[in-house]
Scaffold this motif. Structure first.
Motif, PDB file in Angstrom:
ATOM      1  N   TRP A 231       0.854  -1.187   0.000  1.00 28.85           N
ATOM      2  CA  TRP A 231       0.000   0.000   0.000  1.00 28.85           C
ATOM      3  C   TRP A 231       0.885   1.230   0.000  1.00 28.85           C
ATOM      4  CZ3 TRP A 231      -5.070  -0.229  -0.902  1.00 28.85           C
ATOM      5  CH2 TRP A 231      -5.713  -1.452  -0.721  1.00 28.85           C
ATOM      6  N   ALA A 232       0.655   2.122  -0.968  1.00 29.18           N
ATOM      7  CA  ALA A 232       1.506   3.295  -1.139  1.00 29.18           C
ATOM      8  C   ALA A 232       0.643   4.538  -1.298  1.00 29.18           C
ATOM      9  CB  ALA A 232       2.405   3.116  -2.360  1.00 29.18           C
ATOM     10  N   THR A 233       1.246   5.700  -1.065  1.00 27.89           N
ATOM     11  CA  THR A 233       0.531   6.966  -1.221  1.00 27.89           C
ATOM     12  C   THR A 233       0.074   7.134  -2.664  1.00 27.89           C
ATOM     13  OG1 THR A 233       1.823   7.973   0.554  1.00 27.89           O
ATOM     14  CG2 THR A 233       0.678   9.469  -0.955  1.00 27.89           C
ATOM     15  N   ALA A 234      -1.188   7.502  -2.828  1.00 28.36           N
ATOM     16  CA  ALA A 234      -1.797   7.556  -4.156  1.00 28.36           C
ATOM     17  C   ALA A 234      -1.706   8.941  -4.766  1.00 28.36           C
ATOM     18  CB  ALA A 234      -3.256   7.129  -4.079  1.00 28.36           C
ATOM     19  N   GLY A 235      -1.487   8.963  -6.074  1.00 32.99           N
ATOM     20  CA  GLY A 235      -1.654  10.176  -6.841  1.00 32.99           C
ATOM     21  C   GLY A 235      -3.084  10.270  -7.326  1.00 32.99           C
ATOM     22  N   ALA A 236      -3.382  11.282  -8.125  1.00 35.94           N
ATOM     23  CA  ALA A 236      -4.758  11.524  -8.555  1.00 35.94           C
ATOM     24  C   ALA A 236      -5.344  10.353  -9.332  1.00 35.94           C
ATOM     25  CB  ALA A 236      -4.815  12.797  -9.401  1.00 35.94           C
ATOM     26  N   GLU A 237      -4.503   9.595 -10.028  1.00 33.53           N
ATOM     27  CA  GLU A 237      -5.009   8.502 -10.859  1.00 33.53           C
ATOM     28  C   GLU A 237      -4.511   7.136 -10.395  1.00 33.53           C
ATOM     29  OE1 GLU A 237      -4.151   9.369 -14.906  1.00 33.53           O
ATOM     30  OE2 GLU A 237      -5.379  11.191 -14.959  1.00 33.53           O
ATOM     31  N   ASN A 238      -4.086   7.066  -9.141  1.00 27.14           N
ATOM     32  CA  ASN A 238      -3.648   5.791  -8.574  1.00 27.14           C
ATOM     33  C   ASN A 238      -4.783   5.196  -7.762  1.00 27.14           C
ATOM     34  OD1 ASN A 238      -0.521   7.364  -7.960  1.00 27.14           O
ATOM     35  ND2 ASN A 238      -0.929   5.879  -9.575  1.00 27.14           N
ATOM     36  N   TYR A 239      -5.441   4.188  -8.314  1.00 19.66           N
ATOM     37  CA  TYR A 239      -6.530   3.544  -7.591  1.00 19.66           C
ATOM     38  C   TYR A 239      -6.669   2.108  -8.059  1.00 19.66           C
ATOM     39  CZ  TYR A 239      -8.547   6.283 -11.504  1.00 19.66           C
ATOM     40  OH  TYR A 239      -8.780   6.908 -12.689  1.00 19.66           O
ATOM     41  N   ASN A 240      -7.530   1.354  -7.353  1.00 27.22           N
ATOM     42  CA  ASN A 240      -7.674  -0.083  -7.624  1.00 27.22           C
ATOM     43  C   ASN A 240      -9.139  -0.460  -7.720  1.00 27.22           C
ATOM     44  OD1 ASN A 240      -5.338   0.070  -5.160  1.00 27.22           O
ATOM     45  ND2 ASN A 240      -4.706  -0.892  -7.080  1.00 27.22           N
ATOM     46  N   SER A 241      -9.369  -1.593  -8.372  1.00 30.88           N
ATOM     47  CA  SER A 241     -10.721  -2.158  -8.385  1.00 30.88           C
ATOM     48  C   SER A 241     -11.046  -2.718  -7.010  1.00 30.88           C
ATOM     49  CB  SER A 241     -10.810  -3.274  -9.428  1.00 30.88           C
ATOM     50  OG  SER A 241      -9.998  -4.377  -9.027  1.00 30.88           O
ATOM     51  N   ALA A 242     -12.331  -2.944  -6.772  1.00 30.78           N
ATOM     52  CA  ALA A 242     -12.752  -3.528  -5.499  1.00 30.78           C
ATOM     53  C   ALA A 242     -12.132  -4.899  -5.299  1.00 30.78           C
ATOM     54  CB  ALA A 242     -14.277  -3.609  -5.443  1.00 30.78           C
ATOM     55  N   SER A 243     -11.969  -5.642  -6.378  1.00 32.00           N
ATOM     56  CA  SER A 243     -11.377  -6.974  -6.299  1.00 32.00           C
ATOM     57  C   SER A 243      -9.945  -6.920  -5.803  1.00 32.00           C
ATOM     58  CB  SER A 243     -11.431  -7.660  -7.675  1.00 32.00           C
ATOM     59  OG  SER A 243     -10.789  -8.911  -7.639  1.00 32.00           O
ATOM     60  N   VAL A 244      -9.171  -5.978  -6.320  1.00 28.53           N
ATOM     61  CA  VAL A 244      -7.781  -5.835  -5.887  1.00 28.53           C
ATOM     62  C   VAL A 244      -7.717  -5.374  -4.431  1.00 28.53           C
ATOM     63  CG1 VAL A 244      -5.650  -4.518  -6.233  1.00 28.53           C
ATOM     64  CG2 VAL A 244      -6.908  -5.420  -8.211  1.00 28.53           C
ATOM     65  N   VAL A 245      -8.582  -4.433  -4.082  1.00 30.43           N
ATOM     66  CA  VAL A 245      -8.630  -3.976  -2.686  1.00 30.43           C
ATOM     67  C   VAL A 245      -8.986  -5.135  -1.771  1.00 30.43           C
ATOM     68  CG1 VAL A 245      -9.814  -2.470  -1.043  1.00 30.43           C
ATOM     69  CG2 VAL A 245      -9.176  -1.596  -3.305  1.00 30.43           C
ATOM     70  N   ASN A 246      -9.987  -5.925  -2.154  1.00 28.00           N
ATOM     71  CA  ASN A 246     -10.422  -7.051  -1.334  1.00 28.00           C
ATOM     72  C   ASN A 246      -9.302  -8.072  -1.140  1.00 28.00           C
ATOM     73  OD1 ASN A 246     -12.538  -8.705  -0.010  1.00 28.00           O
ATOM     74  ND2 ASN A 246     -12.198 -10.066  -1.748  1.00 28.00           N
ATOM     75  N   THR A 247      -8.530  -8.325  -2.191  1.00 33.56           N
ATOM     76  CA  THR A 247      -7.443  -9.301  -2.111  1.00 33.56           C
ATOM     77  C   THR A 247      -6.352  -8.861  -1.147  1.00 33.56           C
ATOM     78  OG1 THR A 247      -7.852 -10.036  -4.382  1.00 33.56           O
ATOM     79  CG2 THR A 247      -5.681 -10.513  -3.446  1.00 33.56           C
ATOM     80  N   ASN A 248      -6.139  -7.552  -1.049  1.00 30.98           N
ATOM     81  CA  ASN A 248      -4.990  -7.059  -0.299  1.00 30.98           C
ATOM     82  C   ASN A 248      -5.338  -6.262   0.951  1.00 30.98           C
ATOM     83  OD1 ASN A 248      -2.682  -7.776  -2.272  1.00 30.98           O
ATOM     84  ND2 ASN A 248      -4.193  -6.741  -3.580  1.00 30.98           N
ATOM     85  N   ILE A 249      -6.607  -6.123   1.252  1.00 29.72           N
ATOM     86  CA  ILE A 249      -6.979  -5.283   2.383  1.00 29.72           C
ATOM     87  C   ILE A 249      -6.508  -5.853   3.709  1.00 29.72           C
ATOM     88  CG2 ILE A 249      -9.267  -6.303   2.808  1.00 29.72           C
ATOM     89  CD1 ILE A 249     -10.251  -3.362   3.242  1.00 29.72           C
ATOM     90  N   ASN A 250      -6.242  -7.163   3.743  1.00 31.46           N
ATOM     91  CA  ASN A 250      -5.780  -7.745   5.006  1.00 31.46           C
ATOM     92  C   ASN A 250      -4.382  -7.274   5.394  1.00 31.46           C
ATOM     93  OD1 ASN A 250      -4.413  -9.129   3.034  1.00 31.46           O
ATOM     94  ND2 ASN A 250      -4.871 -11.171   3.828  1.00 31.46           N
ATOM     95  N   THR A 251      -3.697  -6.567   4.488  1.00 41.14           N
ATOM     96  CA  THR A 251      -2.397  -5.991   4.832  1.00 41.14           C
ATOM     97  C   THR A 251      -2.468  -4.475   4.998  1.00 41.14           C
ATOM     98  OG1 THR A 251      -1.731  -5.718   2.507  1.00 41.14           O
ATOM     99  CG2 THR A 251      -1.218  -7.823   3.575  1.00 41.14           C
ATOM    100  N   PHE A 252      -3.664  -3.906   4.887  1.00 45.24           N
ATOM    101  CA  PHE A 252      -3.804  -2.456   5.043  1.00 45.24           C
ATOM    102  C   PHE A 252      -3.553  -2.090   6.505  1.00 45.24           C
ATOM    103  CE2 PHE A 252      -6.253   1.559   5.373  1.00 45.24           C
ATOM    104  CZ  PHE A 252      -5.608   2.265   4.369  1.00 45.24           C
ATOM    105  N   ALA A 253      -2.928  -0.958   6.723  1.00 44.89           N
ATOM    106  CA  ALA A 253      -2.490  -0.548   8.061  1.00 44.89           C
ATOM    107  C   ALA A 253      -3.637  -0.579   9.075  1.00 44.89           C
ATOM    108  CB  ALA A 253      -1.895   0.852   7.995  1.00 44.89           C
ATOM    109  N   THR A 254      -3.315  -1.053  10.272  1.00 47.66           N
ATOM    110  CA  THR A 254      -4.316  -1.182  11.339  1.00 47.66           C
ATOM    111  C   THR A 254      -4.010  -0.303  12.543  1.00 47.66           C
ATOM    112  OG1 THR A 254      -3.110  -3.040  12.309  1.00 47.66           O
ATOM    113  CG2 THR A 254      -4.800  -3.563  10.676  1.00 47.66           C
ATOM    114  N   SER A 255      -2.909   0.432  12.506  1.00 45.79           N
ATOM    115  CA  SER A 255      -2.441   1.139  13.701  1.00 45.79           C
ATOM    116  C   SER A 255      -3.425   2.171  14.216  1.00 45.79           C
ATOM    117  CB  SER A 255      -1.098   1.815  13.419  1.00 45.79           C
ATOM    118  OG  SER A 255      -1.213   2.715  12.319  1.00 45.79           O
TER     119      SER A 255
END
Length: 667
Positions: free
Chosen positions: A499-523
């Motif tokens: 997961w990295a800082t996004a620019g204006a056109e840096n985004y993902n489909s729901a499928s990609v988010v779902n696959t990788n959300i378990n590593t999204f920051a929890t702090s």
């Protein structure tokens, strides 16, 4: 000789002048006296009218304190009693105009009256100003009378103890109440608090068979040893001496020369189950079931229970049903596929394991894991809960969608709801029809919509995000996402490895988010999304729902986050006005906690409450009272004989608010 000729004429002239001067003075004094008398009379009458205004308010106060809710109002008489005429009204009394204004009274830490805001607003005191204005020549005269009125003669109903518990419908025992939601603790004299839950949070719960006393099993066929729940070796010893046949353990057999051990295991499908149900304090779904096992050619099957093992269920191919046969069970894979539909109403989960062997297979179970998940839905019910450009996106009918930038289309029909519908998709209600406008065109700039407030979870119990699911109709377009864990200060996307800082056109489909959300920051325990609706101008992109799943850490004791109590019904003795509710909270251990109340009243019905009103708060039905120092109860609840409160305790999971007492004032 003195010449006096002409002297008499001069004296006459002087005398006439003196007389004229004296006459003018007398006339002026007389006129001024009449004017002064008239002005003094007007002043006296104005003072009387101002005093009458104060007394009218006092009379209304004596009848019902909660009628003093206006900022400014005049008073009038109706059916022999004083009433308020309404907000921003002024009464004309011949040549006089009377306005009565009300100001809140604020107090400091010593309860002295100070300029507002002070420490708090005193709901039991009002500053009343009765003002009379009347025209005099080219100006306006004003008279004011100012007084402070209090709710001094109110009666009160006080509860300071809930130790007696629930089940009392009508107030008699001062320590009891009517009901609670199971999430409160009243076991300490003089306070009510949230229930302390030593059981696990909603997350991945693991049974690792490290403690034999945590399981129930037939120890002649199964053993818990070395971190395994496994079939017990019940083989036989044989050899060249007769002693071999008497040995019943592998170790003793192999220790004797000439003896050999032949392993054997129960082939009757013996079972082992956890002693105590896994009981998370909150749950949306059971979301996973897995095993770590060494079956050695055997098989392991399972049944589940949500009632502490009173009954056992299995998946019959279409539903969870009660097992009636010894072979009504499933593999862990089948359970994992269907556990999401297993009942959650009891918040309990127990498993039973069947270790199946042909007698030669040492079936070993190393670990069972059951996942509990909670969910949150963004359902687009309330437009104000979302940030979006209103020219290119609309939020209506539980949907966020691109706005038609072409000529206007209209939903109309025989019911009023038709005119509130803004898309042809939703204009399907009976009696509604869609009139298409001209060209249909949508923004091609990928406008975005995001939640106003982050989903925020207690960091002490939060474990990880597990799923991200969208419900959408893209019609050939697409929806992409960015996530934030700091309330939208920065946004992130999945760059293929992190997961990295996004620019204006840096985004993902729901499928990609779902696959990788378990590593999204929890702090921070926070999650906010931004959805980009992308169209080529002809594609209507519609977003119905976004759902996020998460898990908590397990094995961590915690407090309930929400608990409620409904009091016994209190008899006011006759039809009475209620006035103020206040309470004493202790939030010293819980800065993010709060307590709120609701009130309802009912008429008398043969010594018991009749039909109850809706639950009311300070601003009306379904609202809450949140100021513990005192809030005025809406006057719509007046003139009934029974009153009841509902207390809501809101915690953060780490500690609890404490309610020491509550007081309801009435006449």
């Amino acid at each position: 000789m003195i010449n006096n000729k002409g002297q008499s004429l001069l004296e006459v002239i002087v005398a006439l002048a003196i007389f004229a001067l004296i006459s003018a003075t007398m006339v002026s004094l007389s006129t001024g006296g009449f004017v002064s008398m008239n002005v003094g009379g007007e002043q006296t009458e104005a003072q009387a009218l101002a005093g009458e205004g104060v007394e009218a308010v006092r009379a209304i106060r004596d009848r019902a304190w909660n009628e003093l809710t206006f900022t400014t109002s005049s008073v009038a008489t109706s059916t022999g009693q004083w009433i308020f005429s309404g907000e921003n009204t002024t009464a004309q009394l011949d040549n006089y105009f009377r306005t009565i204004s009300f100001d809140s009274v604020c107090r400091d830490v010593s309860n002295n009256i100070v300029a507002c805001p002070g420490l708090y607003t005193d709901a039991q005191t009002k500053k009343v100003t009765s003002q009379i204005d009347w025209p005099v020549r080219n100006t306006t005269n004003t008279v004011k009378q100012v007084t402070y009125l209090t709710n001094w003669d109110a009666l009160n109903w006080v509860q300071t103890n809930w130790l007696g518990g629930s089940g009392q419908s009508v107030w008699s025992d001062i320590t009891k109440y009517f009901s609670d939601d199971g999430n409160v603790n009243a076991s300490t004299t003089g306070n009510l608090q949230l229930k302390y839950t030593p059981s696990s949070g909603c997350g991945p719960m693991i049974w690792d068979f490290s403690n034999q006393y945590s399981y129930s099993y037939d120890n002649s066929k199964i053993e818990v040893v070395g971190g395994f729940g496994q079939l017990k070796d019940i083989g036989s010893c044989s050899g060249t001496t007769s002693t071999c046949a008497t040995l019943t353990s592998q170790s003793s057999c192999q220790a004797l020369a000439g003896c050999s051990w032949t392993p054997s295991y129960a082939s009757t499908n013996p079972t082992i189950n956890n002693f105590f149900s896994y009981t998370p304090s909150q749950i949306s779904y059971w979301s996973g079931f897995s095993e770590t096992a060494v079956p050695n050619g055997g098989v392991i099957y399972y049944q589940l229970s949500n009632d502490d093992g009173v009954s056992w269920k299995y998946w019959n191919g279409s539903a969870w049903v009660t097992s009636t046969l010894a072979t009504n069970y499933n593999t862990s894979s089948t359970i994992n596929t269907n556990i999401i539909t297993f009942p959650t109403s009891t918040k309990k989960m127990m498993f039973k394991v069947f270790l199946v062997s042909d007698g030669n297979n040492l079936v070993k179970l190393d670990q069972v894991q059951i996942d509990c998940s909670q969910i949150y839905d963004w359902d687009f019910e309330t437009p104000a809960s979302y940030n979006y450009p209103t020219t290119t996106i609309i939020v209506s009918s539980s949907m966020a969608q691109l706005n038609n930038l072409g000529s206007t289309s209209v939903c109309s029909g025989t019911t009023t709801v038709c005119s509130t519908i803004v898309s042809s998709t939703n204009c399907t209600t009976a009696g509604c029809s869609w009139s298409a406008g001209g060209d249909t065109t949508y923004a091609t700039t990928s406008p975005s919509i995001s939640s106003v407030i982050s989903l925020s979870l207690p960091t002490t119990t939060f474990y990880k995000w597990t799923r991200f699911i969208e419900t959408a109709t893209t019609n050939g377009g697409s929806i992409s996402y960015q996530l934030s864990n700091n309330d939208g200060t920065t946004w992130q996307f999945w760059n293929g490895s992190a997961w990295a800082t996004a620019g204006a056109e840096n985004y993902n489909s729901a499928s990609v988010v779902n696959t990788n959300i378990n590593t999204f920051a929890t702090s921070t325990g926070k999650l906010m999304y931004k959805a980009f609706l992308t169209s080529n101008g002809t594609q209507l992109v519609q977003l119905d729902n976004i759902q996020v799943w998460w898990q908590e850490t397990t094995g961590v004791s915690s407090y309930a986050t929400l608990g409620s109590v409904i009091s016994s019904a209190y008899n006011l003795s006759d039809i009475s006005p209620v006035s103020v509710i206040s309470w004493t909270p202790d939030l010293s251990a819980c800065s993010n906690c709060s307590i709120k109340f609701q009130i309802r009243t009912a008429s008398n019905n043969g010594g018991v409450p009749g039909t109850w009103s809706p639950w009311y708060g300070v601003n009306g039905a379904d609202d809450y009272f949140i100021d513990y120092r005192g809030s005025i109860i809406p006057k719509v609840l007046n003139w009934n004989q029974w009153v009841q409160y509902q207390a809501w305790l809101l915690g953060d999971g780490n500690s609890t608010p404490i309610l020491n007492d509550v007081t309801v004032y009435y006449k």
